[in-house]
Design an enzyme around this catalytic site. Structure first.
Site, short mmCIF file in Angstrom:
data_model
loop_
_atom_site.label_atom_id
_atom_site.label_comp_id
_atom_site.label_asym_id
_atom_site.label_seq_id
_atom_site.Cartn_x
_atom_site.Cartn_y
_atom_site.Cartn_z
N LYS A 1 -2.20 -2.31 -7.22
CA LYS A 1 -2.74 -1.17 -6.27
C LYS A 1 -2.05 0.17 -7.14
O LYS A 1 -2.82 0.23 -8.09
CB LYS A 1 -2.46 -1.05 -4.98
CG LYS A 1 -2.70 -2.71 -4.23
CD LYS A 1 -3.23 -2.65 -2.95
CE LYS A 1 -3.37 -4.08 -2.29
NZ LYS A 1 -4.65 -4.76 -2.84
N THR B 1 4.01 -22.39 -11.53
CA THR B 1 2.90 -21.65 -12.08
C THR B 1 3.29 -21.05 -13.07
O THR B 1 4.41 -20.55 -13.20
CB THR B 1 2.14 -20.76 -10.85
OG1 THR B 1 0.82 -20.60 -11.50
CG2 THR B 1 3.03 -19.63 -10.74
N THR B 2 2.16 -20.82 -14.18
CA THR B 2 2.34 -20.14 -15.25
C THR B 2 2.88 -18.50 -15.05
O THR B 2 2.21 -17.97 -13.97
CB THR B 2 1.05 -19.99 -16.23
OG1 THR B 2 0.93 -21.52 -16.45
CG2 THR B 2 1.12 -19.41 -17.73
N HIS C 1 0.69 -1.40 0.12
CA HIS C 1 -0.03 0.03 0.12
C HIS C 1 0.84 1.28 0.06
O HIS C 1 0.21 2.31 0.30
CB HIS C 1 -0.87 0.00 1.25
CG HIS C 1 -2.00 -1.27 1.18
ND1 HIS C 1 -3.23 -0.91 0.10
CD2 HIS C 1 -2.04 -2.24 1.41
CE1 HIS C 1 -3.76 -2.06 0.54
NE2 HIS C 1 -3.02 -2.92 1.18
N THR D 1 -11.98 -9.26 7.90
CA THR D 1 -10.99 -8.33 7.35
C THR D 1 -10.62 -7.35 8.45
O THR D 1 -9.28 -6.77 8.76
CB THR D 1 -11.51 -7.54 5.96
OG1 THR D 1 -11.88 -8.33 5.31
CG2 THR D 1 -10.30 -6.63 5.33
N1 PLP Z 1 -0.39 -7.35 1.05
C1 PLP Z 1 -1.07 -6.39 1.54
C2 PLP Z 1 -0.85 -5.81 2.65
C3 PLP Z 1 -2.68 -6.48 0.69
O1 PLP Z 1 -3.47 -5.55 1.21
C4 PLP Z 1 -2.87 -7.20 -0.26
C5 PLP Z 1 -3.99 -7.16 -1.27
O2 PLP Z 1 -5.14 -6.60 -0.82
C6 PLP Z 1 -1.79 -8.06 -0.69
C7 PLP Z 1 -0.78 -8.22 0.04
C8 PLP Z 1 -1.90 -9.01 -1.84
O3 PLP Z 1 -1.83 -8.12 -3.07
P1 PLP Z 1 -2.61 -8.88 -4.38
O4 PLP Z 1 -3.82 -8.24 -4.46
O5 PLP Z 1 -1.62 -8.33 -5.30
O6 PLP Z 1 -2.45 -10.17 -4.17
#
Ligand code: PLP
Length: 439
Positions: A272, A301-302, A241, A387
């Site tokens: 993001k 993985t691909t 982030h 969450t």
């Molecule tokens: N790390 C954090 C702090 C996140 O908020 C997120 C996704 O929301 C991820 C990792 C995972 O990233 P991605 O969406 O690219 O899988």
């Protein structure tokens, strides 16, 4: 079918165990339905809002609902800078698609390493002032792979993890089966207490985030690095982030603080602020090669489609040389925060760009979100358990460079009206209540 009461249904294994139909064979559908009913009962059932982008109009979009289309403004996108619609990114992806086709054609080891992957890894290493970088198909996979590989393969490793770390870090740590110690959120006293009691000869990893995405607070990175040095631990930071948004090069909070040399491993993503998809880690050459050589979710993985890598590269290159979008985003964030301060709305006035509006109740959170969408064409997704903890439900507002002052005005007025309609207490009333409870 005997009803399974609410408090019995905590996980799917329990439901299976409790099912009276077990002897006649598993009632799979019934088990799934009951679990989903339980989520609905608790107001935690996730409803996806279907959006259709309007070319060149981000953050405006069309909301598709039961065959009806309505224009709305998105106020919860993680495409923080609107790079997903930036002409340089879209053009790079078009060109790569024409040149390289749709898919990568294999794992990185078997035909799936293209020049876009290599170029992007070089750019990332350079951006973060590290030797090497390694791409993954998402930030989630990057965290899970890197942490599970490091913690499982470093002999007798202990991993110290902030209690608010993202699910992908938690899963990586869990999967490693290494001993783990959870420290209280951003609590340096607690972290040191734990470090002190670990055999100095054991390898240690401190895993944490820079910007915590649900509250918007920032880790005491300098202090963590100090403790890591004192107790000879590796530092692993998630800058998902923060990359693209902070620092003179847009490389994140570590860049802003000039702590590149003190952080051993950085993980971030392209989903993001970069506006595309994918994840990566960057570190010294040995660490990256170690993870490249052992991490199963990387090996089997691909690889990312070349066009995705080309888009991420164009986005990063733009962000590095031109801070316009991130400066505008921070200005708009300040504007929203200053306007919110004039309202009764309770929000976390964090140091970062994330603005959590604290509703503290799952039903109200969903209700406010629905009312904003239906009556004011404003889309902010409710954030509920797991969450965030129960009772901490919130609307997480994100502001982009493309939100206009008129859109901001409309947001503040609409949110204030709905907040009052739901009879929520003002910040002042809440502070008085908290004070009274504490006496
Ligand atoms: N790390 C954090 C702090 C996140 O908020 C997120 C996704 O929301 C991820 C990792 C995972 O990233 P991605 O969406 O690219 O899988």
């Amino acid at each position: 079918m005997q009803a399974i009461c609410r408090h019995h249904i905590t996980d799917i294994h329990k439901i299976g165990y409790l099912s009276p139909y077990r002897t006649k064979g598993f009632m799979y559908k019934e088990i799934f339905r009951q679990s989903l009913d339980h989520l609905k009962l608790e107001g935690r059932y996730r409803v996806f809002i279907e959006l259709e982008k309007i070319p060149g109009a981000f953050p405006r979009a069309k909301y598709q609902n039961k065959g009806q289309s309505q224009e709305i403004t998105i106020w919860c996108s993680n495409d923080y800078l609107g790079m997903g619609n930036h002409p340089a990114v879209v053009k790079a992806m078009h060109q790569a698609l024409d040149q390289d086709g749709a898919g990568s054609g294999g794992t990185r080891n078997i035909g799936g390493t293209h020049h876009w992957h290599t170029k992007l890894e070089q750019e990332l290493a350079d951006l973060h002032k590290k030797d090497s970088a390694l791409l993954f198909t998402s930030g989630y996979v990057a965290n899970e792979s890197a942490l599970s590989t490091l913690a499982s393969r470093l002999p007798n490793c202990v991993i110290l993890s902030d209690v608010q770390n993202h699910a992908s870090m938690i899963h990586g740590i869990r999967y490693s089966k290494a001993e783990k110690m959870i420290f209280r959120h951003n609590d340096m006293g607690h972290l040191e207490e734990l470090l002190k009691n670990i055999d100095p000869h054991r390898p240690k990893i401190i895993a944490f985030e820079s910007v915590y995405s649900m509250a918007g607070d920032i880790a005491p990175i300098k202090e963590i690095c100090g403790l890591a040095k004192k107790y000879k631990a590796l530092t692993y930071i998630d800058e998902v982030h923060a990359v693209g948004l902070y620092g003179p090069n847009g490389a994140g909070i570590v860049d802003e603080l000039g702590l590149q040399d003190d952080i051993d491993i950085i993980c971030a993503n392209f989903g993001k602020a970069i506006g595309v998809l994918g994840g990566y880690i960057t570190a010294n050459a040995e660490t990256v090669d170690f993870i490249r050589s052992h991490a199963s979710p990387f090996i089997f993985t691909t690889s990312l489609p070349p066009s995705i890598a080309a888009g991420a590269l164009a986005s990063l290159q733009h962000i590095r040389k031109d801070p316009t979008e991130r400066l505008q985003m921070h200005q708009k964030v300040s504007l929203v925060k200053s306007q919110l301060r004039q309202t009764p709305i309770e929000f976390l006035d964090s140091e970062s760009h994330i603005i959590p509006v604290m509703v503290r109740n799952a039903e109200n959170c969903k209700g406010i979100s629905d009312a904003l969408l239906k009556n004011y064409q404003i889309y902010i997704q409710p954030i509920n358990y797991p969450t965030v903890p129960k009772g901490q439900e919130r609307l997480r507002i994100t502001v982009t460079p493309y939100h206009t002052p008129e859109m901001i005005d409309h947001l503040i007025k609409s949110l204030t009206t709905v907040w009052k309609e739901f009879g929520l207490t003002s910040c002042q009333q809440k502070a008085q209540k908290d004070q009274a409870a504490a006496i």
